[in-house]
Design an enzyme around this catalytic site. Structure first.
Site, PDB file in Angstrom:
ATOM      1  N   SER A 146       0.830  -1.213   0.000  1.00 26.93           N
ATOM      2  CA  SER A 146       0.000   0.000   0.000  1.00 26.93           C
ATOM      3  C   SER A 146       0.858   1.254   0.000  1.00 26.93           C
ATOM      4  O   SER A 146       1.906   1.292   0.638  1.00 26.93           O
ATOM      5  CB  SER A 146      -0.869   0.024   1.257  1.00 26.93           C
ATOM      6  OG  SER A 146      -1.473   1.288   1.403  1.00 26.93           O
ATOM      7  N   ARG A 197      -1.123   4.790  -0.569  1.00 29.29           N
ATOM      8  CA  ARG A 197      -2.154   5.712  -0.082  1.00 29.29           C
ATOM      9  C   ARG A 197      -2.761   5.292   1.250  1.00 29.29           C
ATOM     10  O   ARG A 197      -2.912   6.116   2.152  1.00 29.29           O
ATOM     11  CB  ARG A 197      -3.300   5.841  -1.105  1.00 29.29           C
ATOM     12  CG  ARG A 197      -3.002   6.800  -2.236  1.00 29.29           C
ATOM     13  CD  ARG A 197      -3.618   6.279  -3.508  1.00 29.29           C
ATOM     14  NE  ARG A 197      -2.915   5.066  -3.877  1.00 29.29           N
ATOM     15  CZ  ARG A 197      -1.812   5.058  -4.651  1.00 29.29           C
ATOM     16  NH1 ARG A 197      -1.371   6.163  -5.153  1.00 29.29           N
ATOM     17  NH2 ARG A 197      -1.183   3.930  -4.927  1.00 29.29           N
ATOM     18  N   THR A 198      -3.131   4.023   1.365  1.00 33.76           N
ATOM     19  CA  THR A 198      -3.852   3.601   2.575  1.00 33.76           C
ATOM     20  C   THR A 198      -2.953   3.738   3.790  1.00 33.76           C
ATOM     21  O   THR A 198      -3.339   4.291   4.819  1.00 33.76           O
ATOM     22  CB  THR A 198      -4.382   2.166   2.399  1.00 33.76           C
ATOM     23  OG1 THR A 198      -5.176   2.158   1.216  1.00 33.76           O
ATOM     24  CG2 THR A 198      -5.207   1.719   3.585  1.00 33.76           C
ATOM     25  N   ARG A 211      -5.753  -4.296   6.062  1.00 40.14           N
ATOM     26  CA  ARG A 211      -5.832  -4.614   4.624  1.00 40.14           C
ATOM     27  C   ARG A 211      -5.499  -6.099   4.497  1.00 40.14           C
ATOM     28  O   ARG A 211      -4.361  -6.518   4.787  1.00 40.14           O
ATOM     29  CB  ARG A 211      -4.835  -3.764   3.829  1.00 40.14           C
ATOM     30  CG  ARG A 211      -4.612  -4.294   2.435  1.00 40.14           C
ATOM     31  CD  ARG A 211      -3.899  -3.306   1.541  1.00 40.14           C
ATOM     32  NE  ARG A 211      -4.792  -2.228   1.156  1.00 40.14           N
ATOM     33  CZ  ARG A 211      -4.522  -1.343   0.208  1.00 40.14           C
ATOM     34  NH1 ARG A 211      -3.388  -1.402  -0.443  1.00 40.14           N
ATOM     35  NH2 ARG A 211      -5.378  -0.392  -0.090  1.00 40.14           N
ATOM     36  N   HIS A 268     -13.522  -2.189  -0.841  1.00 46.80           N
ATOM     37  CA  HIS A 268     -12.595  -1.133  -0.429  1.00 46.80           C
ATOM     38  C   HIS A 268     -13.432   0.079  -0.005  1.00 46.80           C
ATOM     39  O   HIS A 268     -13.494   1.089  -0.716  1.00 46.80           O
ATOM     40  CB  HIS A 268     -11.682  -0.794  -1.611  1.00 46.80           C
ATOM     41  CG  HIS A 268     -10.431  -0.052  -1.249  1.00 46.80           C
ATOM     42  ND1 HIS A 268     -10.112   0.309   0.050  1.00 46.80           N
ATOM     43  CD2 HIS A 268      -9.412   0.429  -2.029  1.00 46.80           C
ATOM     44  CE1 HIS A 268      -8.948   0.962   0.047  1.00 46.80           C
ATOM     45  NE2 HIS A 268      -8.509   1.043  -1.190  1.00 46.80           N
ATOM     46  N   GLN A 306     -12.031   3.776   0.226  1.00 45.89           N
ATOM     47  CA  GLN A 306     -11.804   4.375  -1.088  1.00 45.89           C
ATOM     48  C   GLN A 306     -13.091   4.993  -1.622  1.00 45.89           C
ATOM     49  O   GLN A 306     -13.099   6.115  -2.123  1.00 45.89           O
ATOM     50  CB  GLN A 306     -11.298   3.291  -2.054  1.00 45.89           C
ATOM     51  CG  GLN A 306     -11.014   3.797  -3.449  1.00 45.89           C
ATOM     52  CD  GLN A 306      -9.824   4.757  -3.486  1.00 45.89           C
ATOM     53  OE1 GLN A 306      -8.759   4.405  -3.015  1.00 45.89           O
ATOM     54  NE2 GLN A 306     -10.013   5.950  -4.032  1.00 45.89           N
ATOM     55  N   ASN A 346     -13.028  -5.333  -6.376  1.00 47.04           N
ATOM     56  CA  ASN A 346     -13.383  -4.811  -5.047  1.00 47.04           C
ATOM     57  C   ASN A 346     -13.893  -3.356  -5.077  1.00 47.04           C
ATOM     58  O   ASN A 346     -14.732  -2.972  -4.266  1.00 47.04           O
ATOM     59  CB  ASN A 346     -12.200  -4.966  -4.063  1.00 47.04           C
ATOM     60  CG  ASN A 346     -10.845  -4.604  -4.670  1.00 47.04           C
ATOM     61  OD1 ASN A 346     -10.769  -4.038  -5.765  1.00 47.04           O
ATOM     62  ND2 ASN A 346      -9.769  -4.936  -3.973  1.00 47.04           N
ATOM     63  N   ASP A 398      -9.803   1.142 -12.806  1.00 45.48           N
ATOM     64  CA  ASP A 398      -8.854   0.570 -11.850  1.00 45.48           C
ATOM     65  C   ASP A 398      -8.032  -0.455 -12.627  1.00 45.48           C
ATOM     66  O   ASP A 398      -8.377  -0.801 -13.768  1.00 45.48           O
ATOM     67  CB  ASP A 398      -9.637  -0.079 -10.688  1.00 45.48           C
ATOM     68  CG  ASP A 398      -8.737  -0.644  -9.599  1.00 45.48           C
ATOM     69  OD1 ASP A 398      -7.548  -0.270  -9.539  1.00 45.48           O
ATOM     70  OD2 ASP A 398      -9.223  -1.463  -8.794  1.00 45.48           O
ATOM     71  N   MET A 413      -4.178  -6.743  -6.714  1.00 48.85           N
ATOM     72  CA  MET A 413      -3.168  -7.400  -5.875  1.00 48.85           C
ATOM     73  C   MET A 413      -3.630  -8.835  -5.617  1.00 48.85           C
ATOM     74  O   MET A 413      -4.802  -9.064  -5.319  1.00 48.85           O
ATOM     75  CB  MET A 413      -3.024  -6.650  -4.549  1.00 48.85           C
ATOM     76  CG  MET A 413      -2.377  -5.295  -4.723  1.00 48.85           C
ATOM     77  SD  MET A 413      -2.228  -4.397  -3.155  1.00 48.85           S
ATOM     78  CE  MET A 413      -3.826  -3.607  -3.034  1.00 48.85           C
ATOM     79  N   CYS A 432      -8.674   4.919  -8.516  1.00 46.86           N
ATOM     80  CA  CYS A 432      -8.299   4.819  -7.095  1.00 46.86           C
ATOM     81  C   CYS A 432      -6.785   4.840  -6.917  1.00 46.86           C
ATOM     82  O   CYS A 432      -6.309   5.120  -5.820  1.00 46.86           O
ATOM     83  CB  CYS A 432      -8.899   3.555  -6.500  1.00 46.86           C
ATOM     84  SG  CYS A 432      -8.409   2.053  -7.379  1.00 46.86           S
ATOM     85  N   LEU A 433      -6.031   4.522  -7.976  1.00 50.16           N
ATOM     86  CA  LEU A 433      -4.572   4.422  -7.958  1.00 50.16           C
ATOM     87  C   LEU A 433      -4.138   3.246  -7.053  1.00 50.16           C
ATOM     88  O   LEU A 433      -4.850   2.967  -6.096  1.00 50.16           O
ATOM     89  CB  LEU A 433      -3.897   5.728  -7.526  1.00 50.16           C
ATOM     90  CG  LEU A 433      -4.287   6.986  -8.313  1.00 50.16           C
ATOM     91  CD1 LEU A 433      -3.524   8.207  -7.748  1.00 50.16           C
ATOM     92  CD2 LEU A 433      -4.013   6.847  -9.801  1.00 50.16           C
ATOM     93  N   ARG A 471      -8.619  10.581   0.531  1.00 48.21           N
ATOM     94  CA  ARG A 471      -8.583   9.365   1.362  1.00 48.21           C
ATOM     95  C   ARG A 471      -8.406   9.771   2.822  1.00 48.21           C
ATOM     96  O   ARG A 471      -9.101   9.292   3.711  1.00 48.21           O
ATOM     97  CB  ARG A 471      -7.416   8.451   0.936  1.00 48.21           C
ATOM     98  CG  ARG A 471      -7.635   7.711  -0.374  1.00 48.21           C
ATOM     99  CD  ARG A 471      -8.738   6.675  -0.265  1.00 48.21           C
ATOM    100  NE  ARG A 471      -8.488   5.707   0.792  1.00 48.21           N
ATOM    101  CZ  ARG A 471      -7.724   4.626   0.674  1.00 48.21           C
ATOM    102  NH1 ARG A 471      -7.153   4.347  -0.471  1.00 48.21           N
ATOM    103  NH2 ARG A 471      -7.563   3.791   1.703  1.00 48.21           N
TER     104      ARG A 471
END
Ligand code: CP
Ligand code: NVA
Length: 306
Positions: free
Chosen positions: A53, A55-56, A104, A131, A134, A162, A223, A228, A263-264, A291
């Site tokens: 990850s 961003r998260t 996550r 998600h 997001q 997702n 997306d 992943m 969402c990147l 976010r």
């Protein structure tokens, strides 16, 4: 009773709109250097990451810190959730030290197990199924740009993954005009499609027909074609998804001011071209910033600070 944040559909319509208002207020306060609002002072957030990850991790860690708390990063090799130790034991142990868990994980059922075993609130930072953080950030970004969210026309192009399940979850709570344009065999979760379609106030379409799906869209969203856990399929999926790329031809076939969202992380040249990412219609970096603000609002609510 503790409140978790596992699906957006665990919250009602007023609470969803409440998150937007709270996030906008927090965004102002966090960006004001003279405001030292510290609602999470003395609190700790345990962040479990079974997948990578950017961003998260950064938005949770920084967001929690900016509001006075301390966040711990527990990476894939640190606690081995479900491998070195059972999910339910991890949930109970982390509850003895911390005030909240963000996780996550791969399997959604592990997220549910974690939420059941932890005695502190659990926030879902992505599973193979959804998600939700997001999608709250996405909704906030749309609200900022368009000044409305009800019945916004979002056309998602690509893999029914997702992110799509989260949009559908949201459409079962607030009115949305949501289309998923995907190749055959890559549709979103069928029970989740049904849930959204049963909400009579939303308009839900799952289609494989690239020709007119994006017409009139307020937002085109995409997306990665391989999420992943599926990266070894990336090159075989390229052929299957080749008609589903968001490029200038697709953007030109809809409104002039249609927004582009992702969402990147983006795989430029696959699901989206460089020029669409860099165009003035692209709001992907506002989305990424939001976010943090959307999650701050979620954490404030479930820690009973709002
Ligand atoms: N959008 C998102 O969740 O990004 P990361 O995978 O980098 O956290
Ligand atoms: N569908 C992507 C989202 C990444 C934020 C994945 O699961 O890898």
């Amino acid at each position: 009773m503790k409140r978790d944040f596992i699906h957006v559909s665990d919250y009602n319509k007023d609470e969803i709109y409440g998150f937007l208002d709270s996030a906008l207020r927090l965004k102002k306060r966090v960006n004001d250097v003279n405001d030292d609002y510290q609602p999470f002072f003395g609190m700790s957030l345990a962040m479990i990451f079974a997948k990578p990850s950017a961003r998260t991790r950064v938005s949770f860690e920084t967001g929690f810190f900016k509001l006075g708390g301390h966040a711990l990063y527990l990476g894939p090799n640190d606690i081995g959730i479900g491998k070195r130790e059972s999910v339910k034991d991890v949930g109970r142990v982390l509850s003895r030290y911390n005030d909240m868990i963000m996780a996550r994980l791969f399997e959604h059922k592990h997220m549910l197990e974690l939420s059941e075993s932890a005695t502190i609130p659990v926030v879902n930072g992505l599973t193979d199924y959804n998600h939700p953080c997001q999608i709250m950030a996405d909704l906030l970004t749309i609200y900022e740009k368009l000044n409305f969210v009800d019945n916004v026309k979002v056309v998602y192009v690509g893999d029914g993954n997702n992110i799509v399940n989260s949009w559908l979850n949201l459409a079962s709570i607030i009115p949305l005009d949501f289309t998923c344009l995907c190749p055959k065999g890559f549709e979103p979760d069928s029970a989740t499609v049904e849930l959204a379609q049963n909400a009579s106030f939303s308009n839900i379409k799952i289609t494989h027909n690239v020709d007119d799906a994006v017409k009139g869209a307020d937002v085109i969203y995409t997306d990665v074609w391989a999420s992943m856990g599926q990266k070894e399929e990336a090159s075989s999926r390229e052929k299957i998804f080749s008609n589903f790329q968001v490029n200038s031809q697709m953007m030109n076939s809809t409104k002039k001011d249609t927004l582009f969202m992702h969402c990147l992380p983006a795989e430029r040249g696959r699901e989206v071209t460089d020029n669409v990412m860099e165009s003035s219609n692209s709001i992907v970096f506002d989305q990424a910033e939001n976010r943090m603000h959307a999650q701050n609002a979620i954490m404030l609510k479930i820690l009973n600070k709002s």
